[in-house]
Scaffold this motif. Structure first.
Motif, PDB file in Angstrom:
ATOM      1  N   LEU A 130      49.689  67.388 -26.108  1.00 15.54           N
ATOM      2  CA  LEU A 130      49.011  66.590 -25.149  1.00 15.54           C
ATOM      3  C   LEU A 130      48.195  64.878 -25.780  1.00 15.54           C
ATOM      4  CD1 LEU A 130      47.702  68.179 -22.448  1.00 15.54           C
ATOM      5  CD2 LEU A 130      50.189  67.315 -22.837  1.00 15.54           C
ATOM      6  N   PHE A 131      48.534  63.292 -25.430  1.00 13.44           N
ATOM      7  CA  PHE A 131      47.892  62.851 -26.401  1.00 13.44           C
ATOM      8  C   PHE A 131      47.685  61.896 -24.690  1.00 13.44           C
ATOM      9  CE2 PHE A 131      50.701  59.541 -27.722  1.00 13.44           C
ATOM     10  CZ  PHE A 131      52.292  59.993 -26.940  1.00 13.44           C
ATOM     11  N   GLN A 132      46.175  60.866 -25.745  1.00 11.18           N
ATOM     12  CA  GLN A 132      46.264  59.749 -24.319  1.00 11.18           C
ATOM     13  C   GLN A 132      46.340  58.245 -25.994  1.00 11.18           C
ATOM     14  OE1 GLN A 132      45.288  60.236 -21.508  1.00 11.18           O
ATOM     15  NE2 GLN A 132      45.359  61.805 -21.733  1.00 11.18           N
ATOM     16  N   SER A 133      46.092  56.994 -24.556  1.00 12.42           N
ATOM     17  CA  SER A 133      46.318  55.769 -26.326  1.00 12.42           C
ATOM     18  C   SER A 133      44.792  55.804 -25.798  1.00 12.42           C
ATOM     19  CB  SER A 133      47.304  54.968 -25.455  1.00 12.42           C
ATOM     20  OG  SER A 133      47.690  54.720 -23.995  1.00 12.42           O
ATOM     21  N   ASP A 134      44.674  53.958 -26.721  1.00 11.14           N
ATOM     22  CA  ASP A 134      43.344  53.092 -25.669  1.00 11.14           C
ATOM     23  C   ASP A 134      44.039  52.576 -25.046  1.00 11.14           C
ATOM     24  OD1 ASP A 134      45.173  51.465 -27.456  1.00 11.14           O
ATOM     25  OD2 ASP A 134      43.669  50.982 -28.438  1.00 11.14           O
TER      26      ASP A 134
ATOM     27  N   ARG B 144      55.297  71.621 -43.593  1.00 17.23           N
ATOM     28  CA  ARG B 144      54.478  71.973 -43.664  1.00 17.23           C
ATOM     29  C   ARG B 144      53.379  71.928 -42.638  1.00 17.23           C
ATOM     30  NH1 ARG B 144      51.760  71.886 -47.598  1.00 17.23           N
ATOM     31  NH2 ARG B 144      52.309  69.802 -47.756  1.00 17.23           N
ATOM     32  N   THR B 145      53.498  70.353 -42.238  1.00 15.76           N
ATOM     33  CA  THR B 145      52.217  70.006 -41.748  1.00 15.76           C
ATOM     34  C   THR B 145      52.847  68.911 -40.195  1.00 15.76           C
ATOM     35  OG1 THR B 145      52.669  68.034 -42.836  1.00 15.76           O
ATOM     36  CG2 THR B 145      50.680  69.158 -43.940  1.00 15.76           C
ATOM     37  N   GLY B 146      53.278  69.140 -40.084  1.00 18.91           N
ATOM     38  CA  GLY B 146      53.604  68.681 -38.161  1.00 18.91           C
ATOM     39  C   GLY B 146      55.040  67.224 -38.189  1.00 18.91           C
ATOM     40  N   VAL B 147      54.468  66.653 -36.685  1.00 19.63           N
ATOM     41  CA  VAL B 147      53.953  65.677 -36.456  1.00 19.63           C
ATOM     42  C   VAL B 147      53.308  65.154 -36.403  1.00 19.63           C
ATOM     43  CG1 VAL B 147      55.320  64.104 -34.709  1.00 19.63           C
ATOM     44  CG2 VAL B 147      56.621  66.635 -35.245  1.00 19.63           C
ATOM     45  N   LEU B 148      54.040  63.507 -36.530  1.00 20.01           N
ATOM     46  CA  LEU B 148      52.395  62.658 -36.827  1.00 20.01           C
ATOM     47  C   LEU B 148      53.419  61.338 -35.739  1.00 20.01           C
ATOM     48  CD1 LEU B 148      49.868  60.374 -37.405  1.00 20.01           C
ATOM     49  CD2 LEU B 148      51.241  59.948 -39.853  1.00 20.01           C
ATOM     50  N   LEU B 149      52.843  60.848 -34.578  1.00 18.65           N
ATOM     51  CA  LEU B 149      53.303  60.245 -33.500  1.00 18.65           C
ATOM     52  C   LEU B 149      51.874  58.216 -34.161  1.00 18.65           C
ATOM     53  CD1 LEU B 149      55.300  58.515 -31.392  1.00 18.65           C
ATOM     54  CD2 LEU B 149      53.045  59.758 -30.518  1.00 18.65           C
TER      55      LEU B 149
ATOM     56  N   PRO C  56      52.886  52.605 -22.272  1.00 10.54           N
ATOM     57  CA  PRO C  56      52.999  51.327 -20.701  1.00 10.54           C
ATOM     58  C   PRO C  56      51.904  52.660 -20.781  1.00 10.54           C
ATOM     59  CG  PRO C  56      54.269  53.649 -20.975  1.00 10.54           C
ATOM     60  CD  PRO C  56      54.186  53.501 -22.537  1.00 10.54           C
ATOM     61  N   PRO C  57      50.585  52.627 -19.326  1.00 12.54           N
ATOM     62  CA  PRO C  57      49.442  52.905 -19.117  1.00 12.54           C
ATOM     63  C   PRO C  57      49.758  53.644 -18.154  1.00 12.54           C
ATOM     64  CG  PRO C  57      49.951  49.787 -18.510  1.00 12.54           C
ATOM     65  CD  PRO C  57      51.347  51.126 -19.049  1.00 12.54           C
ATOM     66  N   LEU C  58      49.259  54.373 -18.454  1.00 12.11           N
ATOM     67  CA  LEU C  58      49.472  55.673 -17.718  1.00 12.11           C
ATOM     68  C   LEU C  58      48.558  56.158 -16.783  1.00 12.11           C
ATOM     69  CD1 LEU C  58      47.674  58.475 -20.509  1.00 12.11           C
ATOM     70  CD2 LEU C  58      49.947  58.237 -19.629  1.00 12.11           C
ATOM     71  N   PRO C  59      49.522  56.482 -15.439  1.00 11.55           N
ATOM     72  CA  PRO C  59      48.834  56.756 -13.974  1.00 11.55           C
ATOM     73  C   PRO C  59      47.680  57.669 -14.091  1.00 11.55           C
ATOM     74  CG  PRO C  59      51.158  56.808 -13.804  1.00 11.55           C
ATOM     75  CD  PRO C  59      51.086  56.681 -15.186  1.00 11.55           C
ATOM     76  N   VAL C  60      46.311  57.668 -12.988  1.00  9.65           N
ATOM     77  CA  VAL C  60      45.367  58.439 -13.329  1.00  9.65           C
ATOM     78  C   VAL C  60      46.137  59.656 -12.618  1.00  9.65           C
ATOM     79  CG1 VAL C  60      43.630  59.370 -11.767  1.00  9.65           C
ATOM     80  CG2 VAL C  60      44.117  56.474 -11.972  1.00  9.65           C
ATOM     81  N   GLY C  61      44.926  60.450 -13.891  1.00 11.52           N
ATOM     82  CA  GLY C  61      45.916  62.279 -13.823  1.00 11.52           C
ATOM     83  C   GLY C  61      47.132  62.625 -14.267  1.00 11.52           C
ATOM     84  N   LYS C  62      47.703  61.243 -15.449  1.00 15.58           N
ATOM     85  CA  LYS C  62      48.795  61.911 -16.012  1.00 15.58           C
ATOM     86  C   LYS C  62      48.112  61.524 -17.564  1.00 15.58           C
ATOM     87  CE  LYS C  62      51.922  61.769 -12.701  1.00 15.58           C
ATOM     88  NZ  LYS C  62      51.984  62.355 -11.741  1.00 15.58           N
ATOM     89  N   THR C  63      49.519  62.573 -18.203  1.00 14.81           N
ATOM     90  CA  THR C  63      48.903  62.187 -19.773  1.00 14.81           C
ATOM     91  C   THR C  63      50.056  61.513 -21.032  1.00 14.81           C
ATOM     92  OG1 THR C  63      48.430  63.153 -21.762  1.00 14.81           O
ATOM     93  CG2 THR C  63      49.108  64.929 -19.775  1.00 14.81           C
TER      94      THR C  63
ATOM     95  N   GLY D  31      46.757  50.570 -25.120  1.00 17.50           N
ATOM     96  CA  GLY D  31      48.293  51.121 -25.085  1.00 17.50           C
ATOM     97  C   GLY D  31      48.925  51.536 -26.368  1.00 17.50           C
ATOM     98  N   THR D  32      47.991  52.016 -27.490  1.00 18.57           N
ATOM     99  CA  THR D  32      48.593  52.018 -29.188  1.00 18.57           C
ATOM    100  C   THR D  32      47.541  53.475 -29.029  1.00 18.57           C
ATOM    101  OG1 THR D  32      47.841  50.275 -29.638  1.00 18.57           O
ATOM    102  CG2 THR D  32      47.663  52.252 -31.673  1.00 18.57           C
ATOM    103  N   ALA D  33      48.640  54.241 -30.095  1.00 23.87           N
ATOM    104  CA  ALA D  33      48.033  56.118 -30.039  1.00 23.87           C
ATOM    105  C   ALA D  33      48.704  55.937 -31.517  1.00 23.87           C
ATOM    106  CB  ALA D  33      48.898  56.468 -29.305  1.00 23.87           C
ATOM    107  N   ILE D  34      47.451  57.663 -31.797  1.00 24.72           N
ATOM    108  CA  ILE D  34      47.870  58.040 -33.322  1.00 24.72           C
ATOM    109  C   ILE D  34      47.985  59.494 -32.770  1.00 24.72           C
ATOM    110  CG2 ILE D  34      47.428  58.831 -35.518  1.00 24.72           C
ATOM    111  CD1 ILE D  34      45.909  55.892 -35.688  1.00 24.72           C
ATOM    112  N   TYR D  35      49.082  60.026 -33.174  1.00 26.06           N
ATOM    113  CA  TYR D  35      48.346  61.690 -32.701  1.00 26.06           C
ATOM    114  C   TYR D  35      49.749  62.594 -33.615  1.00 26.06           C
ATOM    115  CZ  TYR D  35      48.940  65.982 -30.241  1.00 26.06           C
ATOM    116  OH  TYR D  35      49.346  67.388 -30.463  1.00 26.06           O
ATOM    117  N   ILE D  36      48.471  63.514 -34.025  1.00 27.50           N
ATOM    118  CA  ILE D  36      49.284  64.704 -34.778  1.00 27.50           C
ATOM    119  C   ILE D  36      49.532  66.034 -34.254  1.00 27.50           C
ATOM    120  CG2 ILE D  36      49.135  66.127 -36.920  1.00 27.50           C
ATOM    121  CD1 ILE D  36      47.335  63.658 -37.912  1.00 27.50           C
ATOM    122  N   GLN D  37      50.790  66.706 -34.556  1.00 22.98           N
ATOM    123  CA  GLN D  37      50.713  68.260 -34.001  1.00 22.98           C
ATOM    124  C   GLN D  37      50.712  69.031 -35.438  1.00 22.98           C
ATOM    125  OE1 GLN D  37      51.139  69.304 -31.128  1.00 22.98           O
ATOM    126  NE2 GLN D  37      51.892  70.905 -31.933  1.00 22.98           N
TER     127      GLN D  37
END
Ligand SMILES: [Zn+2]
Lengths: 237, 202
Positions: free
Chosen positions: A186-190, A151-156, A162-169, A193-199
């Motif tokens: 789309l999401f970013q990390s801190d 019902r609620t989707g995906v939680l990552l 890995p660090p993102l190059p400039v202009g990337k996500t 290199g940690t991320a919490i993302y909900i779709q």
């Protein structure tokens, strides 16, 4: 526009809700020091404040004063306000995942911590859903957990991204069994290199083969353009 | 939406009235006197909290945003000119903008206005108001005038003040032509200006 037309929307200007064109016109006009308009802008600010002041009264909790004052106190504790607004568990999770910003300006830190806290609270809500299923990925790096819920989707929740190059996500993908990957946000990390993302949204678990993450240009892609850095097979649900 | 406006209450005005002596408070804020932070909270904390709750409709989040609001005012107090203005309008503007920024980020709406809000929080724009502007009888007049507005006019003001919408956004939300929305906004603001116009010395 003449003075009267401009002054008619000074309240909107002071509220920051005016479209760019009118805003520019007003700023240019005020910049010339119009004697008639300066007091009108003052009145507009007054009217705005009066309208904002006439809202239903809500008493703040007792502890809030102490927390506000301790923001500028000599012995201020960065923890005071962190614990203030969420459960202890949420605060601890933030501490583990995000609390690396001590050296930054406290103000922007507050805003970011609140955004993080909101995300963590959303993650807790997601995890508390009875139908949520867990998929662990990555023995090496990056690693973490994907949670799926019909019902609620995906939680990552991922670390060692890995660090993102400039202009990337980072882009999340839901890959149907035997089908092409579908973009899932789309999401970013801190900095660590940690991320919490909900779709959010319904997800057909039976028809889903995997959840994946790739690095894409800032605007995202309709189809993956790089090799996935995370692939979490969704099987057996 | 109209019902929300109709339910506007007065108690906060009593707080808003306690703005005499803001000049001294502002001077102490600028000199980084920690007790001034407590005093500013005593004067405007409840008002800021109420306004933020009205916008975000979540008291827990509002607590965080109140802290951000007061810290922001504290950090920017050096640019405040106590000769020209009262703190209340500035604190209110900062509180509103923090709350609207938060709601926008939650809704993943464009944050295109963030920079703009930041600029408009300069005390020079927000605090150029004399202490007398929130006199209780004037605001009572304002509330009465507000309640007398036609529902569509109240609605557009709600959307601007408490949801931070531009006029094109209002037109989309209300499914009305932009020109119509603009007319409602201007007419509503004119009515309210007439009510409190004399309360504000030019
Ligand atoms: Zn002019």
């Amino acid at each position: 526009m003449n003075c009267d037309d401009l002054a008619d929307v000074f309240e909107l200007y002071a509220l920051g809700v005016l479209e760019a064109e009118e805003r520019g016109e007003i700023e240019a006009h005020l910049g010339r020091g119009c004697a008639a308009c300066t007091p009108r802008l003052r009145r507009a600010a007054a009217l705005n404040a009066a309208i904002l002041a006439v809202v239903p009264d809500t008493a703040p909790p007792r502890g809030l004063r102490r927390r506000v004052v301790s923001l500028v106190g000599s012995g201020r504790s960065a923890w005071g306000w962190t614990f203030a607004s969420g459960s202890v568990a949420a605060a601890l999770l933030i501490a583990l995942l995000w609390f690396s910003v001590r050296d930054r300006e406290l103000e922007s830190q507050l805003a970011r911590e609140r955004a993080n806290l909101t995300r963590v609270q959303q993650a807790f809500a997601f995890l508390n859903e009875p139908e949520t299923k867990q998929v662990i990925f990555g023995k090496g790096e990056p690693r973490g957990n994907v949670f799926v819920n019909p019902r609620t989707g995906v939680l990552l929740i991922a670390s060692n991204l890995p660090p993102l190059p400039v202009g990337k996500t980072y882009e999340l993908w839901v890959i149907p069994k035997g089908g092409a990957p579908k973009p899932a946000g789309l999401f970013q990390s801190d900095r660590e290199g940690t991320a919490i993302y909900i779709q959010s949204g319904a997800l057909d678990l039976a028809a889903t083969g995997a959840v994946a993450v790739t690095v894409e240009p800032d605007a995202g892609s309709a189809q993956p353009t790089t090799t996935p850095i995370i692939v979490a097979p969704v099987a057996g649900f | 939406m109209g019902a929300v406006i109709l339910s506007l209450l007065f108690p906060l005005l009593a707080i808003a009235l306690r703005i005499a002596g803001d000049g001294d408070l502002a001077r102490r804020l600028k000199s980084r006197d920690q007790s001034a932070m407590g005093e500013m909270y005593d004067r405007y904390g409840r008002l800021a909290f109420s306004l933020i709750v009205r916008i975000v409709r979540n008291e827990g989040i509002a607590e965080d945003l109140v802290q951000e609001t007061f810290l922001r005012v504290w950090n920017r107090s050096a640019s405040f000119d106590e000769e020209k203005g009262a703190l209340a309008p500035w604190v209110l503007a900062v509180a509103r903008n923090r709350a609207i920024d938060y709601v926008r980020s939650l809704e993943a709406r464009q944050t295109r206005n963030s920079m703009e809000l930041d600029k408009l929080e300069r005390p020079g724009v927000c605090a150029v108001v004399d202490d007398a502007f929130l006199q209780v009888d004037r605001v009572r007049l304002l509330k009465t005038a507000f309640d007398k507005l036609p529902p569509n006019q109240r609605m557009v003001l709600e959307l601007a003040y408490f949801e931070g919408m531009s006029q094109p956004e209002m037109a989309e939300r209300m499914k009305q032509p932009l020109g119509t929305v603009k007319t409602w906004v201007r007419t509503a603001l004119r009515s309210l200006r007439e009510e409190i116009g004399e309360a504000v010395p030019a």
